[in-house]
Design an enzyme around this catalytic site. Structure first.
Site, PDB file in Angstrom:
ATOM      1  N   VAL A  73       0.815  -1.288   0.187  1.00 16.54           N
ATOM      2  CA  VAL A  73       0.552  -0.056   0.233  1.00 16.54           C
ATOM      3  C   VAL A  73       0.461   1.166   0.405  1.00 16.54           C
ATOM      4  O   VAL A  73       0.160   2.163  -0.272  1.00 16.54           O
ATOM      5  CB  VAL A  73      -1.315   0.250   1.098  1.00 16.54           C
ATOM      6  CG1 VAL A  73      -2.406  -1.187   0.817  1.00 16.54           C
ATOM      7  CG2 VAL A  73       0.041   0.514   2.641  1.00 16.54           C
ATOM      8  N   ASN A  99      -5.791   0.433   7.511  1.00 19.44           N
ATOM      9  CA  ASN A  99      -5.254  -0.545   8.832  1.00 19.44           C
ATOM     10  C   ASN A  99      -4.161  -0.387   9.326  1.00 19.44           C
ATOM     11  O   ASN A  99      -3.594  -0.580   9.800  1.00 19.44           O
ATOM     12  CB  ASN A  99      -6.194  -1.212   8.387  1.00 19.44           C
ATOM     13  CG  ASN A  99      -5.652  -2.117   9.967  1.00 19.44           C
ATOM     14  OD1 ASN A  99      -6.080  -2.089  11.907  1.00 19.44           O
ATOM     15  ND2 ASN A  99      -4.468  -3.675   9.527  1.00 19.44           N
ATOM     16  N   SER A 153      -3.291   6.471  16.403  1.00 21.10           N
ATOM     17  CA  SER A 153      -2.963   5.727  17.870  1.00 21.10           C
ATOM     18  C   SER A 153      -2.649   7.144  18.902  1.00 21.10           C
ATOM     19  O   SER A 153      -2.413   8.182  18.581  1.00 21.10           O
ATOM     20  CB  SER A 153      -1.683   5.725  17.708  1.00 21.10           C
ATOM     21  OG  SER A 153      -1.159   5.110  19.276  1.00 21.10           O
ATOM     22  N   TYR A 167       6.950   7.512  14.597  1.00 16.52           N
ATOM     23  CA  TYR A 167       5.524   6.855  15.010  1.00 16.52           C
ATOM     24  C   TYR A 167       4.683   7.951  15.373  1.00 16.52           C
ATOM     25  O   TYR A 167       3.433   8.108  14.999  1.00 16.52           O
ATOM     26  CB  TYR A 167       5.656   5.565  15.822  1.00 16.52           C
ATOM     27  CG  TYR A 167       4.415   5.116  15.773  1.00 16.52           C
ATOM     28  CD1 TYR A 167       4.089   3.448  15.207  1.00 16.52           C
ATOM     29  CD2 TYR A 167       3.376   5.435  17.468  1.00 16.52           C
ATOM     30  CE1 TYR A 167       2.665   3.124  15.112  1.00 16.52           C
ATOM     31  CE2 TYR A 167       2.369   4.500  17.308  1.00 16.52           C
ATOM     32  CZ  TYR A 167       1.481   3.433  16.563  1.00 16.52           C
ATOM     33  OH  TYR A 167       0.448   2.781  16.553  1.00 16.52           O
ATOM     34  N   ALA A 168       5.064   8.148  16.066  1.00 17.85           N
ATOM     35  CA  ALA A 168       4.536   9.468  16.753  1.00 17.85           C
ATOM     36  C   ALA A 168       3.904  10.809  15.716  1.00 17.85           C
ATOM     37  O   ALA A 168       2.894  11.145  15.939  1.00 17.85           O
ATOM     38  CB  ALA A 168       4.849   9.936  18.165  1.00 17.85           C
ATOM     39  N   SER A 170       3.562  10.360  12.897  1.00 14.63           N
ATOM     40  CA  SER A 170       2.764   9.868  11.468  1.00 14.63           C
ATOM     41  C   SER A 170       0.991   9.728  12.324  1.00 14.63           C
ATOM     42  O   SER A 170       0.248   9.714  11.225  1.00 14.63           O
ATOM     43  CB  SER A 170       3.176   8.718  11.411  1.00 14.63           C
ATOM     44  OG  SER A 170       3.640   7.455  11.605  1.00 14.63           O
ATOM     45  N   LYS A 171       1.293   9.213  13.707  1.00 11.35           N
ATOM     46  CA  LYS A 171      -0.285   9.037  14.132  1.00 11.35           C
ATOM     47  C   LYS A 171      -0.323  10.034  14.188  1.00 11.35           C
ATOM     48  O   LYS A 171      -2.034  10.384  13.544  1.00 11.35           O
ATOM     49  CB  LYS A 171       0.199   8.225  15.235  1.00 11.35           C
ATOM     50  CG  LYS A 171       0.315   6.360  14.632  1.00 11.35           C
ATOM     51  CD  LYS A 171      -0.527   5.749  13.912  1.00 11.35           C
ATOM     52  CE  LYS A 171      -0.117   4.320  13.314  1.00 11.35           C
ATOM     53  NZ  LYS A 171      -1.004   3.846  12.834  1.00 11.35           N
TER      54      LYS A 171
END
Length: 277
Positions: A73, A99, A153, A167-168, A170-171
């Site tokens: 994806v 997801n 998240s 991660y933080a 991007s979320k």
């Protein structure tokens, strides 16, 4: 209530790590139980096929209503191909569930550039590419409109005690992307919302945590620490996330767009400092 008869649902990350049930698999199972036709994609085709087998073990009559395929994806060509295949087979797409997710520890100072880029591609670019392809399809259908549910998240809203800068970031981006896209297409009857999970006990989370266990800490001790961080006293699971996804995708949520459903056992409204993992 919450029925999806004659609705086609496109789900990314429909497989799960190992033999357990992750967010994508749980969502696919619930959609199938509620009458949906499902087109699921995953980078790991075997994991996607396991999800299909699980659904058919419950409802063999759904063999023609659940299709899975391999897809990266982060590739526009892959995404466009799978969206076209879904429409060719089932005629339309009514629901998109974004997801997939990836995380790795690090700060702005010590995270390698390629690690940052990979997380941004998997977590954010995938949402952009899938929305781009599916919204185009939703607008061209005989009955335009649809529902998009993106997974973020609580790491995108607060620091959780460990450094996961990519991660933080991007979320957090997913939340704002969803809001902006919701407004852009509100008049077109396309709703866009976000599920924001907290500390979850899923196969993917378990595998990631085990890779980065602090020295001298067992997996059992880590699980107890994570449970203790949650006001309700335990981590959530994939079913908790999937039920929120189902609601936001349903016609019962027809007046809900540009919103977040936080599924975190109360962490977001708790002032206690998270214990370091």
């Amino acid at each position: 209530m919450l029925r999806f008869d004659n609705k086609v649902v496109f789900i990314t990350g429909v497989g799960s790590s190992g033999s357990g049930i992750g967010n994508g698999r749980a969502s696919a199972i619930l959609f199938a139980r509620q009458g949906a036709t499902i087109y699921g994609v995953d980078l790991n085709l075997s994991a996607a096929e396991d999800t299909r087998s699980y659904i058919l073990s419950e409802s063999p009559q759904l063999a023609d209503h659940i299709t899975v395929s391999q897809c990266d994806v982060t590739s526009a060509a892959d995404v466009d191909r799978e969206v076209e295949k879904c429409v060719e087979k089932y005629g339309r797409i009514d629901v998109l569930v974004n997801n997939v997710g990836l995380s790795a520890p690090g700060t702005a100072e010590n995270m390698p550039e390629d690690v940052w880029d990979r997380q941004m591609a998997v977590n954010v670019k995938s949402v952009f590419l899938c929305c781009k392809a599916v919204i185009r399809t939703m607008l061209e259908q005989d009955f335009p409109g649809g529902a998009i549910v993106n997974l973020s998240s609580i790491a995108g809203t607060r620091h959780l005690g460990t450094d996961h800068i990519a991660y933080a970031s991007s979320k957090a981006a997913i939340i704002q992307f969803s809001k902006s896209t919701a407004i852009a297409y509100a008049s077109k009857n396309i709703r866009v919302n976000t599920v924001v999970p907290g500390l979850m006990n899923t196969p993917l989370v378990q595998s990631r945590l085990l890779k980065h266990l602090p020295e001298g800490v067992t997996a059992e001790e880590l699980a107890r620490r994570r449970d203790s961080q949650v006001p309700v006293g335990r981590m959530g699971d994939a079913w908790d996330v999937a039920y929120a996804v189902i609601y936001l995708a349903s016609s019962e949520a027809k007046y809900v767009t540009g919103s977040e459903v936080v599924v975190d056992g109360g962490i977001s409204c708790w002032t206690a400092r998270p214990a370091r993992l």
